[in-house]
Design a protein around this motif. Sequence first.
Motif, mmCIF file in Angstrom:
data_model
loop_
_atom_site.group_PDB
_atom_site.id
_atom_site.type_symbol
_atom_site.label_atom_id
_atom_site.label_comp_id
_atom_site.label_asym_id
_atom_site.label_seq_id
_atom_site.Cartn_x
_atom_site.Cartn_y
_atom_site.Cartn_z
ATOM 1 N N ASP A 126 -45.308 -38.816 11.268
ATOM 2 C CA ASP A 126 -43.847 -38.717 11.427
ATOM 3 C C ASP A 126 -43.365 -37.665 10.736
ATOM 4 N N GLY A 127 -42.513 -36.789 10.980
ATOM 5 C CA GLY A 127 -42.011 -35.693 10.187
ATOM 6 C C GLY A 127 -40.528 -35.275 10.421
ATOM 7 N N LEU A 128 -40.459 -34.053 10.354
ATOM 8 C CA LEU A 128 -39.061 -33.431 10.560
ATOM 9 C C LEU A 128 -38.264 -33.882 12.010
ATOM 10 N N ARG A 129 -38.886 -33.856 12.912
ATOM 11 C CA ARG A 129 -38.186 -34.098 14.133
ATOM 12 C C ARG A 129 -37.759 -35.450 14.288
ATOM 13 N N GLU A 130 -38.712 -36.551 13.878
ATOM 14 C CA GLU A 130 -38.484 -37.708 13.524
ATOM 15 C C GLU A 130 -37.206 -38.079 12.751
ATOM 16 N N GLY A 131 -37.120 -37.501 11.525
ATOM 17 C CA GLY A 131 -36.148 -37.520 10.730
ATOM 18 C C GLY A 131 -34.807 -37.081 11.331
ATOM 19 N N ALA A 139 -37.799 -39.989 7.810
ATOM 20 C CA ALA A 139 -38.709 -40.260 8.729
ATOM 21 C C ALA A 139 -39.760 -41.054 8.157
ATOM 22 N N VAL A 140 -40.580 -40.625 7.204
ATOM 23 C CA VAL A 140 -41.716 -41.127 6.406
ATOM 24 C C VAL A 140 -41.249 -42.577 5.850
ATOM 25 N N LYS A 141 -39.940 -42.649 5.216
ATOM 26 C CA LYS A 141 -39.712 -43.988 4.954
ATOM 27 C C LYS A 141 -39.719 -45.229 6.000
ATOM 28 N N TYR A 142 -39.148 -44.581 7.212
ATOM 29 C CA TYR A 142 -39.202 -45.527 8.454
ATOM 30 C C TYR A 142 -40.592 -45.885 8.892
ATOM 31 N N ALA A 143 -41.443 -44.860 8.873
ATOM 32 C CA ALA A 143 -42.813 -44.743 9.250
ATOM 33 C C ALA A 143 -43.618 -45.878 8.437
ATOM 34 N N LEU A 144 -43.593 -45.631 6.940
ATOM 35 C CA LEU A 144 -43.926 -46.569 6.064
ATOM 36 C C LEU A 144 -43.624 -48.049 6.392
ATOM 37 N N LYS A 145 -42.427 -48.273 6.620
ATOM 38 C CA LYS A 145 -41.807 -49.329 6.811
ATOM 39 C C LYS A 145 -42.586 -50.079 8.209
ATOM 40 N N ARG A 146 -42.626 -49.244 9.158
ATOM 41 C CA ARG A 146 -43.403 -49.650 10.473
ATOM 42 C C ARG A 146 -45.081 -50.068 10.362
ATOM 43 N N GLU A 147 -45.541 -49.214 9.456
ATOM 44 C CA GLU A 147 -47.132 -49.222 9.325
ATOM 45 C C GLU A 147 -47.052 -50.375 8.267
ATOM 46 N N LYS A 148 -46.069 -51.323 7.730
ATOM 47 C CA LYS A 148 -46.218 -52.260 6.666
ATOM 48 C C LYS A 148 -46.847 -51.727 5.503
ATOM 49 N N GLN A 188 -37.533 -46.380 18.328
ATOM 50 C CA GLN A 188 -38.969 -45.986 18.824
ATOM 51 C C GLN A 188 -39.070 -44.772 19.563
ATOM 52 N N ILE A 189 -39.925 -44.475 19.540
ATOM 53 C CA ILE A 189 -40.301 -42.917 20.183
ATOM 54 C C ILE A 189 -40.435 -43.429 21.717
ATOM 55 N N ILE A 190 -39.506 -42.594 22.693
ATOM 56 C CA ILE A 190 -39.574 -42.826 24.144
ATOM 57 C C ILE A 190 -40.674 -41.708 24.695
ATOM 58 N N SER A 191 -40.626 -40.480 24.428
ATOM 59 C CA SER A 191 -41.726 -39.514 24.798
ATOM 60 C C SER A 191 -41.640 -38.349 23.799
ATOM 61 N N GLU A 192 -42.582 -37.454 23.732
ATOM 62 C CA GLU A 192 -42.526 -36.410 22.865
ATOM 63 C C GLU A 192 -43.334 -35.464 23.421
ATOM 64 N N HIS A 193 -43.186 -34.007 23.135
ATOM 65 C CA HIS A 193 -44.180 -32.825 23.551
ATOM 66 C C HIS A 193 -44.273 -31.817 22.255
#
Length: 306
Positions: free
Chosen positions: A289-294, A117-126, A26-31
Amino acid sequence: MNNQIVSVDLGSNSFRVLKYDCLNHQIISEHNEVVGMADGLVDTGIISKEAIARVIKAINHSIEIINYNPKEAVCVTTAAMRKASNSQEVLECLKKETELDFKIIDGEEEARLTLLAVKYALKREKIESNNFVLLDIGGGSTEIIVNCNENYQAKSFDFGIVTMTQKYLKSNDLQKDLENRKSEIKLFLDSLNIDFKKFPFVATAGTPTTIAAIKLGQDFFSYDRNIVNGTVVTLEDLSFCLNILKNSSKDEITKLVGKGRVEFIEVGILIYKTIFEVLNKKESIVLDDGLREGVAINYCLTKCKD
């Protein structure tokens, strides 16, 4: 901090920082900040002193906001730094001034990490995520990734919203350039011998998320990634956004897309539209979600194993 990681993505236009929880993914914080690192790169071939100063200021600002140790952050940088003749000098300067140690990654690694990152995001978004085509429009490069179950084919194309805008301002041949790019992309996709009719079209990065946000009635200041994630953007939405841009003042556009993005958003939309046309698609799923998440997820998978 054992189960947390801070990842930093220094792109051609944007600077993005993420604090990530490896245990719960999970994302804690971002900037995020626009730093315009590729400003003038097309003409000079170098990262300017002004751009370096903006990056240093953004880094120091992010350390205050996210509260992280720069020595422990995992930092990557992409197309602008790949192209600049003074990239090593810039990286040494950034390390000396901020203690962030950036690694230049190539287009293939950028694609791999973004896909993760996108694979994880797709799973999260079902959202079903076995087969899909992924588009990542950057400031200095554009990646197209075709995912087939556990395998993927990726190609990094040498154009992005910043570099193409700068070339367009000089040559005024944007449409011709886009047609050439379309042929280049089609050649890559045709070589894969895949029927893309059943492959959902997924898009990430600033241009798709901005269009999704405008569609949802958000602007730069009310942007909510949790609402944007999973939004379906259509070809009609692209036309709608282009129409808004043509009929709005600079102040109104700035409120919608954010400072430092105004001059690039139209070209970004036209690149996005070009990929729609090559794929013969009428809609795409947008993810923030993109590179930094990856980068963060990759670190978690390799370094935070029990």
